[in-house]
Design an enzyme around this catalytic site. Sequence first.
Site, PDB file in Angstrom:
ATOM      1  N   CYS A 115       0.735  -1.247   0.009  1.00 26.81           N
ATOM      2  CA  CYS A 115       0.118   0.125   0.110  1.00 26.81           C
ATOM      3  C   CYS A 115       0.792   1.086   0.023  1.00 26.81           C
ATOM      4  O   CYS A 115       0.287   2.300  -0.374  1.00 26.81           O
ATOM      5  CB  CYS A 115      -1.106   0.021   1.054  1.00 26.81           C
ATOM      6  SG  CYS A 115      -2.126  -1.141   1.325  1.00 26.81           S
ATOM      7  N   HIS A 248      -2.871   7.196   2.455  1.00 27.08           N
ATOM      8  CA  HIS A 248      -3.257   5.909   1.860  1.00 27.08           C
ATOM      9  C   HIS A 248      -4.794   5.722   2.384  1.00 27.08           C
ATOM     10  O   HIS A 248      -5.070   5.860   3.283  1.00 27.08           O
ATOM     11  CB  HIS A 248      -2.467   4.779   2.065  1.00 27.08           C
ATOM     12  CG  HIS A 248      -3.026   3.641   1.923  1.00 27.08           C
ATOM     13  ND1 HIS A 248      -3.540   2.960   0.702  1.00 27.08           N
ATOM     14  CD2 HIS A 248      -3.148   2.332   2.749  1.00 27.08           C
ATOM     15  CE1 HIS A 248      -3.992   1.821   0.674  1.00 27.08           C
ATOM     16  NE2 HIS A 248      -3.914   1.272   2.005  1.00 27.08           N
ATOM     17  N   ASN A 278     -10.113   0.073  -0.316  1.00 31.85           N
ATOM     18  CA  ASN A 278      -8.472   0.098  -0.164  1.00 31.85           C
ATOM     19  C   ASN A 278      -8.106  -0.658  -1.415  1.00 31.85           C
ATOM     20  O   ASN A 278      -8.162  -1.622  -1.585  1.00 31.85           O
ATOM     21  CB  ASN A 278      -8.221  -0.565   1.005  1.00 31.85           C
ATOM     22  CG  ASN A 278      -6.658  -0.567   1.224  1.00 31.85           C
ATOM     23  OD1 ASN A 278      -6.017  -0.436   0.386  1.00 31.85           O
ATOM     24  ND2 ASN A 278      -6.180  -1.046   2.539  1.00 31.85           N
TER      25      ASN A 278
END
Length: 321
Positions: A115, A248, A278
């Site tokens: 990520c 993020h 996500n």
Amino acid sequence: MIHARIAGTGSYLPGNPVSNDDLVARGIDTSDDWVVSRTGIRTRYLAPPDVGSSDLALVAAQRAIEAAGCAANDIDLIIVATSTPDYIFPSTATLLQSKLGIGNNGAAFDVQAVCSGFVYALSIAEKFIRSGSHKRALVVGAEVFSRILDWTDRATCVLFGDGAGAVVLEASERPGVLTTALHADGSHHPILCVPGNVATGQVVGDPFLRMDGQAVFKFAVKVLGDVAHEVLDAAGVAADSVDWLIPHQANIRIIQATAKRLGLSMEKVVATVDRHGNTSAASIPLALDLAVRDGRIRPGQRVVVEGVGGGFTWGAALIDF
């Protein structure tokens, strides 16, 4: 002095949004209230089986190149951040290079930092450009995380989505990327991982994402606050000079806690986790492109991007747009 600045952004989301209620209808043991209250996620996008990371990356890249006002052949460096490549090899970046019709023009390679991958890739590209070895880089985050989810694990399968985001980074006399910071601590790898691999034609171990959500939350809030302060301190600027924070997009609670640590109101935060879920390495460039195209991020504004991912890896960049 040579600097690196963002000349264009682009993004792509496959298909139509999939709501929490849609997941319930598919047999996932959850509810809209449960997901929204814990994560802030309302929808995500899921790529069809015949679409890979390079396909998503291609559309995002084309849009970024168009926004930059250049041609694909002007790109002499491609870095793709992904944890879900099309193949074990060759790299997704070389596949993207081929699909763009660039041919033998510069370097192309992948970065795997989950990520935080886009921040890693951006930092690497900035160093290449500042060294003078390359003039125009295409930096992409692209993921099909739906391929590595255990759809019987309601604690994780509702969190993730697919997508791609891209930026064109080019040499400039005017500063753009001001400072970057990258970190890793592999001792935490069991907290968030896909503990499997392919050997002799068989899947060895567990091919699905596994996560200790509470441990990830605690670690993420701490390091995201720390690394944002690190890039600000390195540039000698205060947090109140930041126009936009793009973290993020993992969980709205993590995003809110990070903004609080920096003393920033949520009005200065670009949050897309409610719409995208996500998307791992794609989440930051997706959010960046959305905010550029809707007019929130404008030339002359100061932006902090930051991410944390499995490993753990984490990093941030301070950018004058």
